[in-house]
Scaffold this active site. Sequence first.
Site, PDB file in Angstrom:
ATOM      1  N   ILE A   1       0.830  -1.202   0.000  1.00 12.05           N
ATOM      2  CA  ILE A   1       0.000   0.000   0.000  1.00 12.05           C
ATOM      3  C   ILE A   1       0.870   1.261   0.000  1.00 12.05           C
ATOM      4  CG2 ILE A   1      -1.574   1.364   1.457  1.00 12.05           C
ATOM      5  CD1 ILE A   1      -2.876  -1.362   2.243  1.00 12.05           C
TER       6      ILE A   1
ATOM      7  N   GLY B   1       6.831   2.495  -2.771  1.00 14.69           N
ATOM      8  CA  GLY B   1       8.266   2.703  -2.566  1.00 14.69           C
ATOM      9  C   GLY B   1       8.587   3.171  -1.163  1.00 14.69           C
TER      10      GLY B   1
ATOM     11  N   GLU C   1       8.401 -20.779  18.796  1.00 16.87           N
ATOM     12  CA  GLU C   1       7.428 -21.496  19.643  1.00 16.87           C
ATOM     13  C   GLU C   1       6.533 -22.431  18.829  1.00 16.87           C
ATOM     14  OE1 GLU C   1       5.636 -19.708  23.023  1.00 16.87           O
ATOM     15  OE2 GLU C   1       7.073 -18.056  23.060  1.00 16.87           O
TER      16      GLU C   1
ATOM     17  N   GLU D   1       3.899 -24.971  10.402  1.00 14.40           N
ATOM     18  CA  GLU D   1       3.722 -26.380  10.021  1.00 14.40           C
ATOM     19  C   GLU D   1       3.491 -27.267  11.245  1.00 14.40           C
ATOM     20  OE1 GLU D   1       5.246 -24.073   6.891  1.00 14.40           O
ATOM     21  OE2 GLU D   1       6.114 -24.345   8.883  1.00 14.40           O
TER      22      GLU D   1
END
Length: 379
Positions: free
Chosen positions: A337, A340, A363, A367
């Site tokens: 948003i 640059g 922690e 996965e």
Amino acid sequence: MDFDLNENQKMIAQMVRDFSEKEVRPYLNKWDEEEYFPVETMKKLGELGLLGIYIPEEYGGSGFSYNEYVTALIELGKVCGGLGLSVAAHNSLCTGHIYYHGSEEQKRKFLPKLASGEFIGAWGLTEPNTGSDAMRMKTTAVKDGNDWIINGAKNWITHGLSGDVAVVLVRTGELLDSRGITAFIIEKGMPGFSAVKIKGKLGVRASETAELIFDNVRVPQENVIGEVGMGFIQAMQVLDGGRISIAALSCGIARGAYEASVKYAKEREQFGKPIAAFQAIAFKLADMATEVEAAELLTFQAAYLKNTKQPLTRQGAYAKYYASEVAVRCGNEAVQIMGGYGYTKEYPAEKFLRDAKLLTIGEGTSEIQKLVISRDILK
């Protein structure tokens, strides 16, 4: 269910906002660039009661619930993910392990100093060659009279260098034996105990990370937490609560990225009007707002289960997995948003993105959270 913040949460939220604007925001870039852990700022948070926020008053804590804890981490995360991570690790891991599993003597000795910020806490499970596969840890403790001799190393340890106390999980039995791991309290200055700072991290650079080294460290039996061999089981319970704190921090970073994006989109003009007027940007903001709200709901649901002492393994994993991924998506969209400008350190978007990524790893990776969730729903 009451979705309103209680009076304590409102008070803590305002207190953390005021503190962050005065003591944190002015130094963000300096801490980040220098990879500097602001110990004195951390100790000031202790003075405010935020380093023992759910520890009972009898042990020097603030005596609040996980609702207040989540609220504090969200507010910290909106400003600095690194400092927020340090507060989360200190509270949930080191302090929490001693509180939930330590003896009365250990609680009396360590909790007041940890809760006040006099002591900074560390917690060690991961090793250089064992992350998710913690059962294969190589750090060992051998009984020698009334002491234990510890040898090995732990890696990626928050506050490993500056910490005054470290709760460390060490193998005392056979490899792959879930009842062959024991938790020890290691105190700074014990002969043979040292640490090396890990540098060059992508994000959360204001939070100190180190490798712990144990070279024939002699630890008295009185520093064993709970029963010998029960450390891994304790650690899994500690991580259930710890994942709530990472989810809360993720919500804070995600909300910080979202709020910065809204502000920028209203101010930045292109083609003669604010970019918020363009549907492409407005829809991004809508997606961010929805996901942040959903992440917070999952996190407070897990906090409710923690407060009421109900099983929360799956709900903690839901919250940690979803909120951390949302934080990354919100950080990424904030950069997009802002274009640059979002790619530069003059604007906050790139730091939100860098800080967020760690939360999908620490922690328990995303996965591993999916593994926890799938095992629980299929058992």
